[in-house]
Design a protein around this motif. Structure first.
Motif, PDB file in Angstrom:
ATOM      1  N   ILE A  20       0.846  -1.186   0.000  1.00 43.79           N
ATOM      2  CA  ILE A  20       0.000   0.000   0.000  1.00 43.79           C
ATOM      3  C   ILE A  20       0.889   1.248   0.000  1.00 43.79           C
ATOM      4  CG2 ILE A  20      -1.763   1.280   1.279  1.00 43.79           C
ATOM      5  CD1 ILE A  20      -2.556  -1.365   2.601  1.00 43.79           C
ATOM      6  N   SER A  21       0.589   2.190  -0.866  1.00 43.61           N
ATOM      7  CA  SER A  21       1.334   3.454  -0.874  1.00 43.61           C
ATOM      8  C   SER A  21       0.853   4.334   0.269  1.00 43.61           C
ATOM      9  CB  SER A  21       1.140   4.188  -2.205  1.00 43.61           C
ATOM     10  OG  SER A  21      -0.187   4.670  -2.295  1.00 43.61           O
ATOM     11  N   GLN A  22       1.639   5.341   0.608  1.00 46.26           N
ATOM     12  CA  GLN A  22       1.212   6.302   1.630  1.00 46.26           C
ATOM     13  C   GLN A  22      -0.065   7.007   1.192  1.00 46.26           C
ATOM     14  OE1 GLN A  22       4.434   9.019   2.467  1.00 46.26           O
ATOM     15  NE2 GLN A  22       5.236   7.713   4.085  1.00 46.26           N
ATOM     16  N   ASP A  23      -0.153   7.330  -0.078  1.00 49.49           N
ATOM     17  CA  ASP A  23      -1.351   7.995  -0.595  1.00 49.49           C
ATOM     18  C   ASP A  23      -2.584   7.116  -0.424  1.00 49.49           C
ATOM     19  OD1 ASP A  23      -0.035  10.306  -1.406  1.00 49.49           O
ATOM     20  OD2 ASP A  23       0.350   9.534  -3.418  1.00 49.49           O
ATOM     21  N   ASP A  24      -2.451   5.844  -0.776  1.00 49.96           N
ATOM     22  CA  ASP A  24      -3.581   4.930  -0.652  1.00 49.96           C
ATOM     23  C   ASP A  24      -3.974   4.712   0.802  1.00 49.96           C
ATOM     24  OD1 ASP A  24      -3.775   4.657  -3.395  1.00 49.96           O
ATOM     25  OD2 ASP A  24      -2.616   2.794  -3.459  1.00 49.96           O
ATOM     26  N   LEU A  25      -2.989   4.562   1.670  1.00 44.32           N
ATOM     27  CA  LEU A  25      -3.281   4.381   3.088  1.00 44.32           C
ATOM     28  C   LEU A  25      -4.022   5.600   3.636  1.00 44.32           C
ATOM     29  CD1 LEU A  25      -3.105   2.840   5.734  1.00 44.32           C
ATOM     30  CD2 LEU A  25      -0.833   3.834   6.075  1.00 44.32           C
ATOM     31  N   ALA A  26      -3.565   6.776   3.271  1.00 40.86           N
ATOM     32  CA  ALA A  26      -4.218   7.998   3.738  1.00 40.86           C
ATOM     33  C   ALA A  26      -5.655   8.077   3.233  1.00 40.86           C
ATOM     34  CB  ALA A  26      -3.425   9.221   3.278  1.00 40.86           C
ATOM     35  N   LEU A  27      -5.864   7.721   1.976  1.00 39.34           N
ATOM     36  CA  LEU A  27      -7.204   7.753   1.394  1.00 39.34           C
ATOM     37  C   LEU A  27      -8.122   6.762   2.111  1.00 39.34           C
ATOM     38  CD1 LEU A  27      -9.003   8.892  -0.864  1.00 39.34           C
ATOM     39  CD2 LEU A  27      -8.218   7.002  -2.289  1.00 39.34           C
ATOM     40  N   ILE A  28      -7.648   5.546   2.314  1.00 41.44           N
ATOM     41  CA  ILE A  28      -8.441   4.515   2.985  1.00 41.44           C
ATOM     42  C   ILE A  28      -8.744   4.911   4.430  1.00 41.44           C
ATOM     43  CG2 ILE A  28      -8.397   2.142   3.839  1.00 41.44           C
ATOM     44  CD1 ILE A  28      -6.619   1.500   1.340  1.00 41.44           C
ATOM     45  N   ALA A  29      -7.736   5.453   5.114  1.00 37.51           N
ATOM     46  CA  ALA A  29      -7.882   5.784   6.533  1.00 37.51           C
ATOM     47  C   ALA A  29      -8.595   7.115   6.762  1.00 37.51           C
ATOM     48  CB  ALA A  29      -6.507   5.822   7.192  1.00 37.51           C
ATOM     49  N   GLY A  30      -8.739   7.912   5.708  1.00 38.60           N
ATOM     50  CA  GLY A  30      -9.424   9.188   5.846  1.00 38.60           C
ATOM     51  C   GLY A  30      -8.591  10.267   6.514  1.00 38.60           C
ATOM     52  N   VAL A  31      -7.273  10.228   6.275  1.00 41.33           N
ATOM     53  CA  VAL A  31      -6.379  11.248   6.817  1.00 41.33           C
ATOM     54  C   VAL A  31      -5.580  11.851   5.664  1.00 41.33           C
ATOM     55  CG1 VAL A  31      -6.193  10.148   9.083  1.00 41.33           C
ATOM     56  CG2 VAL A  31      -4.519   9.600   7.322  1.00 41.33           C
ATOM     57  N   GLU A  32      -4.909  12.951   5.922  1.00 38.81           N
ATOM     58  CA  GLU A  32      -4.064  13.562   4.893  1.00 38.81           C
ATOM     59  C   GLU A  32      -2.814  12.715   4.673  1.00 38.81           C
ATOM     60  OE1 GLU A  32      -3.178  17.641   5.638  1.00 38.81           O
ATOM     61  OE2 GLU A  32      -5.223  18.051   6.291  1.00 38.81           O
ATOM     62  N   ARG A  33      -2.341  12.676   3.433  1.00 40.89           N
ATOM     63  CA  ARG A  33      -1.156  11.898   3.112  1.00 40.89           C
ATOM     64  C   ARG A  33       0.048  12.373   3.917  1.00 40.89           C
ATOM     65  NH1 ARG A  33       3.453  11.563   1.818  1.00 40.89           N
ATOM     66  NH2 ARG A  33       3.599  13.751   1.383  1.00 40.89           N
ATOM     67  N   SER A  34       0.125  13.657   4.120  1.00 34.11           N
ATOM     68  CA  SER A  34       1.262  14.182   4.873  1.00 34.11           C
ATOM     69  C   SER A  34       1.281  13.630   6.295  1.00 34.11           C
ATOM     70  CB  SER A  34       1.245  15.710   4.895  1.00 34.11           C
ATOM     71  OG  SER A  34       0.082  16.190   5.532  1.00 34.11           O
ATOM     72  N   TYR A  35       0.098  13.361   6.862  1.00 37.70           N
ATOM     73  CA  TYR A  35       0.028  12.808   8.217  1.00 37.70           C
ATOM     74  C   TYR A  35       0.646  11.415   8.262  1.00 37.70           C
ATOM     75  CZ  TYR A  35      -1.888  11.289  12.688  1.00 37.70           C
ATOM     76  OH  TYR A  35      -2.021  10.817  13.961  1.00 37.70           O
ATOM     77  N   THR A  36       0.367  10.582   7.247  1.00 38.73           N
ATOM     78  CA  THR A  36       0.966   9.248   7.235  1.00 38.73           C
ATOM     79  C   THR A  36       2.485   9.346   7.088  1.00 38.73           C
ATOM     80  OG1 THR A  36       0.585   8.954   4.853  1.00 38.73           O
ATOM     81  CG2 THR A  36      -1.098   8.112   6.328  1.00 38.73           C
ATOM     82  N   GLY A  37       2.931  10.297   6.293  1.00 44.26           N
ATOM     83  CA  GLY A  37       4.376  10.496   6.143  1.00 44.26           C
ATOM     84  C   GLY A  37       5.032  10.937   7.437  1.00 44.26           C
ATOM     85  N   HIS A  38       4.385  11.836   8.130  1.00 42.47           N
ATOM     86  CA  HIS A  38       4.923  12.303   9.416  1.00 42.47           C
ATOM     87  C   HIS A  38       4.979  11.158  10.423  1.00 42.47           C
ATOM     88  CE1 HIS A  38       4.932  16.754   8.809  1.00 42.47           C
ATOM     89  NE2 HIS A  38       4.107  16.403   7.849  1.00 42.47           N
ATOM     90  N   LEU A  39       3.943  10.321  10.432  1.00 40.64           N
ATOM     91  CA  LEU A  39       3.936   9.181  11.353  1.00 40.64           C
ATOM     92  C   LEU A  39       5.096   8.237  11.060  1.00 40.64           C
ATOM     93  CD1 LEU A  39       0.194   8.104  11.635  1.00 40.64           C
ATOM     94  CD2 LEU A  39       1.617   9.127  13.409  1.00 40.64           C
ATOM     95  N   GLU A  40       5.291   7.925   9.779  1.00 37.28           N
ATOM     96  CA  GLU A  40       6.339   6.975   9.412  1.00 37.28           C
ATOM     97  C   GLU A  40       7.739   7.503   9.678  1.00 37.28           C
ATOM     98  OE1 GLU A  40       5.931   5.372   5.504  1.00 37.28           O
ATOM     99  OE2 GLU A  40       3.995   4.456   5.971  1.00 37.28           O
ATOM    100  N   ARG A  41       7.905   8.791   9.638  1.00 33.96           N
ATOM    101  CA  ARG A  41       9.217   9.371   9.914  1.00 33.96           C
ATOM    102  C   ARG A  41       9.375   9.741  11.383  1.00 33.96           C
ATOM    103  NH1 ARG A  41       7.546  12.283   5.673  1.00 33.96           N
ATOM    104  NH2 ARG A  41       7.426  14.190   6.871  1.00 33.96           N
ATOM    105  N   ALA A  42       8.311   9.558  12.142  1.00 36.15           N
ATOM    106  CA  ALA A  42       8.305   9.966  13.557  1.00 36.15           C
ATOM    107  C   ALA A  42       8.694  11.443  13.647  1.00 36.15           C
ATOM    108  CB  ALA A  42       9.219   9.089  14.399  1.00 36.15           C
TER     109      ALA A  42
END
Length: 58
Positions: A20-42
């Motif tokens: 799953i890409s960060q974009d797809d995860l964000a879309l599925i989870a209903g959050v902004e893509r940047s939020y998933t990126g921030h989480l993964e980079r801590a």
């Protein structure tokens, strides 16, 4: 490794394992893509409940 870094590592590991890409995860989870990126980079402390990532299978 602190708890935030461990969470970040596991989110990325599970996302990549599922193909799953960060974009797809964000879309599925209903959050902004940047939020998933921030989480993964801590890059910043999570401010939202992580239960929404279950929608993405993480």
């Amino acid at each position: 490794m602190n708890a935030q870094q461990l969470i970040a590592l596991n989110i990325r590991r599970l996302r990549v394992a599922k193909g799953i890409s960060q974009d797809d995860l964000a879309l599925i989870a209903g959050v902004e893509r940047s939020y998933t990126g921030h989480l993964e980079r801590a890059a910043k402390k999570r401010t939202k409940d992580l239960r929404h990532l279950k929608k993405g299978g993480i």
